[in-house]
Design a protein around this motif. Structure first.
Motif, PDB file in Angstrom:
ATOM      1  N   TYR A   1      89.682 -42.150  20.308  1.00  0.00           N
ATOM      2  CA  TYR A   1      89.133 -41.096  19.402  1.00  0.00           C
ATOM      3  C   TYR A   1      89.766 -40.081  19.844  1.00  0.00           C
ATOM      4  N   ARG A   2      90.205 -39.608  21.261  1.00  0.00           N
ATOM      5  CA  ARG A   2      90.675 -38.503  21.729  1.00  0.00           C
ATOM      6  C   ARG A   2      92.183 -38.518  21.097  1.00  0.00           C
TER       7      ARG A   2
ATOM      8  N   PHE B   1      86.155 -47.454  17.706  1.00  0.00           N
ATOM      9  CA  PHE B   1      87.301 -46.983  18.405  1.00  0.00           C
ATOM     10  C   PHE B   1      86.725 -46.455  19.600  1.00  0.00           C
TER      11      PHE B   1
ATOM     12  N   ILE C   1      93.402 -39.756  18.407  1.00  0.00           N
ATOM     13  CA  ILE C   1      92.970 -39.711  16.810  1.00  0.00           C
ATOM     14  C   ILE C   1      92.859 -38.049  16.535  1.00  0.00           C
ATOM     15  N   VAL C   2      91.680 -37.517  17.239  1.00  0.00           N
ATOM     16  CA  VAL C   2      91.571 -36.185  16.969  1.00  0.00           C
ATOM     17  C   VAL C   2      92.669 -35.244  17.441  1.00  0.00           C
TER      18      VAL C   2
ATOM     19  N   GLU D   1      86.902 -44.452  23.270  1.00  0.00           N
ATOM     20  CA  GLU D   1      86.896 -42.925  23.845  1.00  0.00           C
ATOM     21  C   GLU D   1      88.336 -42.710  23.519  1.00  0.00           C
TER      22      GLU D   1
END
Length: 97
Positions: A89-90, A84, A92-93, A86
């Motif tokens: 990722y951001r 994934f 998702i988080v 960045e």
């Protein structure tokens, strides 16, 4: 396109014919292109894995089919990781409650 990290090890058969491996890499690149994907990067590595490839494929099924096709030749074994970027990722988080 989805990114995949492929961790690759030579089999006994593959390392015995290591001089042919650049030709096999070229054939693998062509095969993945015909499936709608591409190699973004390729590395010969030292350590637990012999090679690492960063590839793109249209979907998980294409990536799986490509990994299986590589394995059928008997020269390498692969472990494929879906990657994934960045931004994803951001995102998702950020959705973790």
């Amino acid at each position: 396109m989805t990114t995949y990290i492929m961790l690759i090890n030579w089999t006994d058969q593959g390392v015995k014919s290591v001089r042919d491996s650049p030709r096999r890499l070229d054939a693998a690149k062509k095969q993945l292109e015909e499936m709608g994907g591409s190699f973004r990067e390729f590395y010969l590595t030292m350590g637990e894995y012999d090679m690492v490839a960063v590839c793109e494929a249209p979907d998980d099924a294409v990536a799986a089919r490509f990994a299986l096709l590589l394995g059928t030749a008997g020269n390498v074994r692969t472990r494929t990781l879906k990657a994934f970027p960045e931004a994803a990722y951001r995102e998702i988080v950020a959705t973790i409650g």
